[in-house]
Every structure is written in C-alpha cells, then in structure tokens.
Design an enzyme around this catalytic site. Structure first.
Site, mmCIF file in Angstrom:
data_model
loop_
_atom_site.group_PDB
_atom_site.id
_atom_site.type_symbol
_atom_site.label_atom_id
_atom_site.label_comp_id
_atom_site.label_asym_id
_atom_site.label_seq_id
_atom_site.Cartn_x
_atom_site.Cartn_y
_atom_site.Cartn_z
ATOM 1 N N ARG A 178 32.547 35.726 52.866
ATOM 2 C CA ARG A 178 31.761 36.775 52.216
ATOM 3 C C ARG A 178 30.655 36.167 51.350
ATOM 4 N NH1 ARG A 178 34.211 38.227 55.582
ATOM 5 N NH2 ARG A 178 35.735 39.897 55.753
ATOM 6 N N SER A 254 35.449 47.542 50.684
ATOM 7 C CA SER A 254 36.342 46.629 49.964
ATOM 8 C C SER A 254 35.611 46.059 48.751
ATOM 9 C CB SER A 254 36.791 45.489 50.881
ATOM 10 O OG SER A 254 37.526 45.999 51.974
ATOM 11 N N GLU A 350 33.298 41.723 45.793
ATOM 12 C CA GLU A 350 32.454 41.510 46.975
ATOM 13 C C GLU A 350 31.033 42.001 46.753
ATOM 14 O OE1 GLU A 350 33.425 42.611 50.896
ATOM 15 O OE2 GLU A 350 35.460 41.812 50.841
#
Length: 355
Positions: A178, A254, A350
C-alpha cells in the site's frame, strides 16, 4: 490529440486554467465537508504545463481523482486539480503479454470491467475498488491475492519539479505494501496514464480465503474451468456484502493497513490470543488481519461522535452524518491506541490525510 500520452509531445499555445471556489464534499468518498478557493479540472494532458505554472502561486497542489483514499480537512488551502482524463486502449500484443493503457481519470472498476469484457484477464481480483485509475499506483492497490504491482508496466506522468514528461517503470515507482514513491513525494508527479502488462498465459489467483470459500468458484475450480469473469463476479459479490457503498454511507474503504510483524512476534501473539488471523509472507514475516484486531478491541459497530466503525467490517471507518476530518481521525487514534494496548501492534492508516 490523444487524451493519454500523445499530449506529452504536443506543441502550440499553452492552456489557460482559471481556479474557482469549490465544495469538495462530492469529491471524497468519506463525504466530509471540505472546501477550496482554488479548484481546476484537467480534461486534457496538454493542460499540465499550465498547471505547473499555476501551482507556483499556491502553498501546494492536491491532485484529486475519486477521493476514495483521502481524508480532507474542512478547508483545503492548496490548489486542487481534479483529473478527468479518459480513454482505454490496447498498446501492444506479444506472445507473452498484452500491454493496456488507461487514462488517470477513468474509474478503476470500469477499467477492470472493460478489460474482462475485451478478453484481457488479469485484473479481475481488483474489481470494485473505488477511485480513479491514476490513484491506483499511488496506493499500490490490492485485494484478494493480487496487487497492482503484479500487473504493472509503467505510468506516464508530468514531473512538476522538472516540468517535463516522464515514463516511470516498476523500479522507479518503488512499490511496497500500500505504498509507492508517489506517497513520499506528493505533488511532484501527476500521473496521466497507467499501463498494465497482462499475461497471455492467464492463471486464476484463488488463494485468498474468501475466494476459496465462494461456492460458485469452488464448483468451477472442481471442474477445472474457472474464468476471469467468474472471479470478477465473485469479488464484486464479496465486496458488496462486506463493504458499504460510499454513496449510501461515506467511507474510504479499508482505513488501516494490515500490520506486518516478524515470525517471533506472531508466535507470541498467537499463543496469547486464540483465533489470531494471520497470513505468512514470502519473506518470513507475517501479515495480521487489522480488522480482526480492531474487532477484538470491541470497536466493530461502535461510534465516537459523528464517526463510526462499520458493523459488518471493522476495518472500515464511516461518516455517520456531518463528520469532519477531525472526527474521523479522533476515532482512528482511539482504535490505534486500543490495538497497541491489547496487542502491542501499530496500525497505520491507508488513506492520505491531507493537512
């Protein structure tokens, strides 16, 4: 002029961009109240040299796509550029691969759907991820056993520092979990197109537990005839069941990365916490399920002020109505503190938190 990469070689009169005030609530999937006094839309890559010049007049530049991976403050003091570049094309075909190019302003899910419809498999595990294509390399998006880097060839981007066009390959993008070079140098490169190298010798990726448990895929796997369309359909079904629609309940998907720990830490945590959900990694480390950790701390379905944790998926923070960035981040910090106290594990957000 081709709206993808041909603009990099365009000559002629430079475009003129006129910033306007803009409510940004519709430009972020969390639905946070946010506003800017300087907003421009980019629908032609030839506008980027003008954008580079204009950006010098502001304290920073924020490039917005679908806003699906951002937490926006109530007032954005930077110049905000909304990407609207469109187009998908097949660039090259060899015995080994297909080279596909998609413009930064294309919705990511529509790119995936288009490739499947054209008989170009490889992106099906990444279906229904919100946002635009230009943001996909920034985050190195991933889901159900596949990451963008696994199908990536290069990006075409405008380097605002050098005021020149560049093509950046896999190594230049410095992909990690990520993560990418674009996250560490915000405002330097504006991605206009992303290129994907899809294998001609396609093989389904079905290792992820949710896909293994899916009944239709299980039957197809037993018969030995799994198709990319079946995986695409299954991923869409699973995501719809587990994740809220941002149009109905504001969210950024998320919110936390799944933390990665070393093997010794995993053994210790597994001994202390029955049912710990974890996934061994190729390098010997272990990825922990952040949603499980948050659930064990009692946060699933709970709220803190106007921000909450989704009742069906503890990894998703939601706007319960009228939330601000401060509300979302206060909830995030409370969750991080509880996970650290209970497990000694750091949770990293994130989304990009704009300040």
């Amino acid at each position: 002029m081709n709206p993808l990469t041909d603009a990099a070689h365009a000559d002629g009169q430079q475009a003129v961009l006129t910033p306007v005030a803009q409510d940004l609530r519709a430009f972020n999937t969390l639905g946070l109240a946010s506003h800017t006094h300087a907003f421009v839309e980019i629908d032609d890559a030839a506008q980027l040299p003008a954008l580079a010049q204009l950006a010098r007049e502001y304290p920073g530049l924020l490039v917005l796509g679908g806003g699906s991976n951002m937490v926006l403050p109530s007032q954005v003091n930077m110049l905000v550029a909304h990407m609207r570049l469109r187009g998908i094309r097949l660039l090259d075909t060899t015995a080994d691969h297909l080279l596909i190019e998609a413009a930064a302003g294309e919705r990511w899910h529509e790119v995936v759907a288009h490739t499947i419809a054209q008989g170009w498999p490889g992106l099906e595990n990444l279906a229904l991820i919100p946002g635009q294509t230009g943001a996909a390399p920034v985050q190195n998006i991933g889901a159900y056993g596949v990451e963008l880097k696994d199908r990536f060839d290069s990006v075409v981007a405008y380097d605002l520092h050098e005021e020149s066009w560049v093509e950046m390959d896999h190594a230049a993008c410095a992909f990690a979990y990520r993560d990418s070079i674009f996250k560490h140098h915000p405002g330097r490169w504006i991605i206009t197109a992303v290129r994907f190298r899809l294998p001609r010798a396609w093989a389904p990726v079905l290792d992820y537990p949710d896909l293994q448990r899916h009944s239709a895929l299980a039957a197809a796997r037993e018969a030995g005839n799994v198709t990319a369309q079946q995986i695409f359909d299954a991923v869409c079904e699973i995501r719809i069941r587990k994740l809220p629609d941002p149009a109905v309940l504001g969210n950024a998907g998320s919110f936390f990365k799944n933390p990665i720990v070393d093997a010794a830490t995993h053994i210790k945590l597994a001994a202390e916490h029955t049912g710990l959900v974890a996934y061994p990694q190729a390098d010997g480390n272990v990825k922990l399920a952040a949603g499980w950790l948050i659930d064990q701390c009692g946060w699933k379905g709970k709220a803190l002020g106007r921000a909450g944790v989704h009742a069906a998926q503890a990894l998703v923070l939601v706007n319960l109505g009228g939330s601000s960035a401060a509300d979302i981040m206060a909830l995030a910090r409370a969750i991080q503190a509880d996970v650290m106290t209970k497990f000694g594990v750091v949770l990293e957000p994130e989304p990009i938190v704009v300040t």
